[in-house]
Write an enzyme that holds these catalytic residues in place. Structure first.
Site, short mmCIF file in Angstrom:
data_model
loop_
_atom_site.label_atom_id
_atom_site.label_comp_id
_atom_site.label_asym_id
_atom_site.label_seq_id
_atom_site.Cartn_x
_atom_site.Cartn_y
_atom_site.Cartn_z
N TYR A 1 -2.40 -1.04 10.24
CA TYR A 1 -2.27 -1.46 8.84
C TYR A 1 -0.93 -1.00 8.28
O TYR A 1 -0.24 -1.77 7.58
CB TYR A 1 -3.42 -0.87 8.04
CG TYR A 1 -3.48 -1.30 6.60
CD1 TYR A 1 -3.85 -2.60 6.25
CD2 TYR A 1 -3.18 -0.41 5.56
CE1 TYR A 1 -3.90 -3.00 4.93
CE2 TYR A 1 -3.25 -0.81 4.24
CZ TYR A 1 -3.61 -2.10 3.93
OH TYR A 1 -3.67 -2.49 2.61
N SER B 1 0.86 -1.18 0.00
CA SER B 1 0.00 0.00 0.00
C SER B 1 0.90 1.23 0.00
O SER B 1 2.09 1.14 0.33
CB SER B 1 -0.88 -0.01 1.26
OG SER B 1 -1.47 1.25 1.50
#
Length: 287
Positions: A157, A144
């Site tokens: 995350y 990401s």
């Protein structure tokens, strides 16, 4: 159809929805043979039918990547059926939203590590001997933008995505010279159901007005990255400004992250073009 992928064997984890499903369909459209893995047998069967409708040979294997035995069975099933694995797309994972001071923060980190990192490591370790024996193959690891720059309220995350980035960088150097390539994909906010359960007010501030990428955009980038031998792909390209700022100085990176909380700035950078994440998710048909 591009002959480059004709009859190549592509194994995709987390293939039952979102980016995984889109990646599977994108490779099927290029003539690849697919091995699909995910926990939900019902959803996996739906994607299997979609892949078959595109004319590709497909094997679906219900798999929980947090189970070592299930991962071993997955790779064995793939090689028993097709005899090889040309592309491994490590996409399975979860995401949690919440501040560092939240009581559940440490548990969120543990759960995300287990599903999004250790599952990836296990699948990769099981598949690597196959790729080494072939002397070829590509490993795609889905990270990401947060694998390079963390945002507030998405720390659990971001911790794991940073680990995925480090794993990918290390692995790429370890397999260099053996015909095996490693590519890390760093998408910005994407219209999957990863954050569907989070209230809009709980989202990281820059995400609240961003227009998410589509899963299909990310899938096309994955296919192109494998074809071109890329090592790292950041989506959208304008997100590289954030990562460059962070590389220059954490202060600059934080200033850019703060600026992205303002819709006019995000709009100028092409990251606020229409519907927000929640508006997009709510408007999507169930798959």
């Amino acid at each position: 159809m591009n002959a480059y992928f004709a009859n190549k064997v592509v194994l995709v984890t987390g293939a039952s929805r979102g980016i995984g499903r889109a990646v599977a369909l994108a490779f099927a459209g290029e003539g690849a043979r697919l091995v699909l893995a995910a926990r939900s047998a019902d959803r996996l069967a739906q994607v299997e039918n979609e892949v078959r409708d595109l004319g590709s040979e497909v094997l679906s294997v219900p798999t929980d990547v947090t189970s070592h035995d299930a991962v071993a069975a997955l790779v064995d099933a793939a090689t028993d059926r097709f005899g090889r694995i040309d592309v491994l797309v490590n996409n399975a994972g979860i995401g949690k939203v919440g501040g560092v001071e939240a009581a559940e923060f440490a548990d969120d980190v543990r759960q995300t590590l287990r599903a999004s990192l250790f599952g990836m490591i296990d699948v990769t370790q099981r598949a690597l001997p196959v790729l080494r024996q072939q002397g070829s193959g590509t490993i795609v690891n889905m990270s990401s933008v947060m694998g390079r720059k963390a945002f507030s309220r998405f720390g659990s995350y971001a911790i794991v995505m940073h680990a995925v980035s480090a794993f990918s960088d290390s692995l790429r150097q370890e397999v260099a010279g053996g015909g095996i390539r490693v590519v890390a994909i760093h998408p910005a906010l994407t219209a999957t159901d990863l954050l569907k359960e989070a209230e809009e007010a709980e989202m990281p501030p820059p995400f609240r007005h961003m227009t998410p990428l589509s899963s299909e955009e990310v899938a096309r980038a994955v296919v192109a990255a494998v074809r071109r031998g890329k090592r790292r792909v950041v989506l959208p390209r304008t997100a590289n400004m954030l990562l460059l700022g962070e590389a220059l100085s954490p202060r600059v990176g934080d200033l850019i992250a703060t600026a992205l909380t303002m819709r006019p700035v995000a709009r100028v950078l092409g990251m606020s073009r229409g519907k927000t994440y929640h508006e997009t998710i709510l408007s999507q048909p169930s798959v």
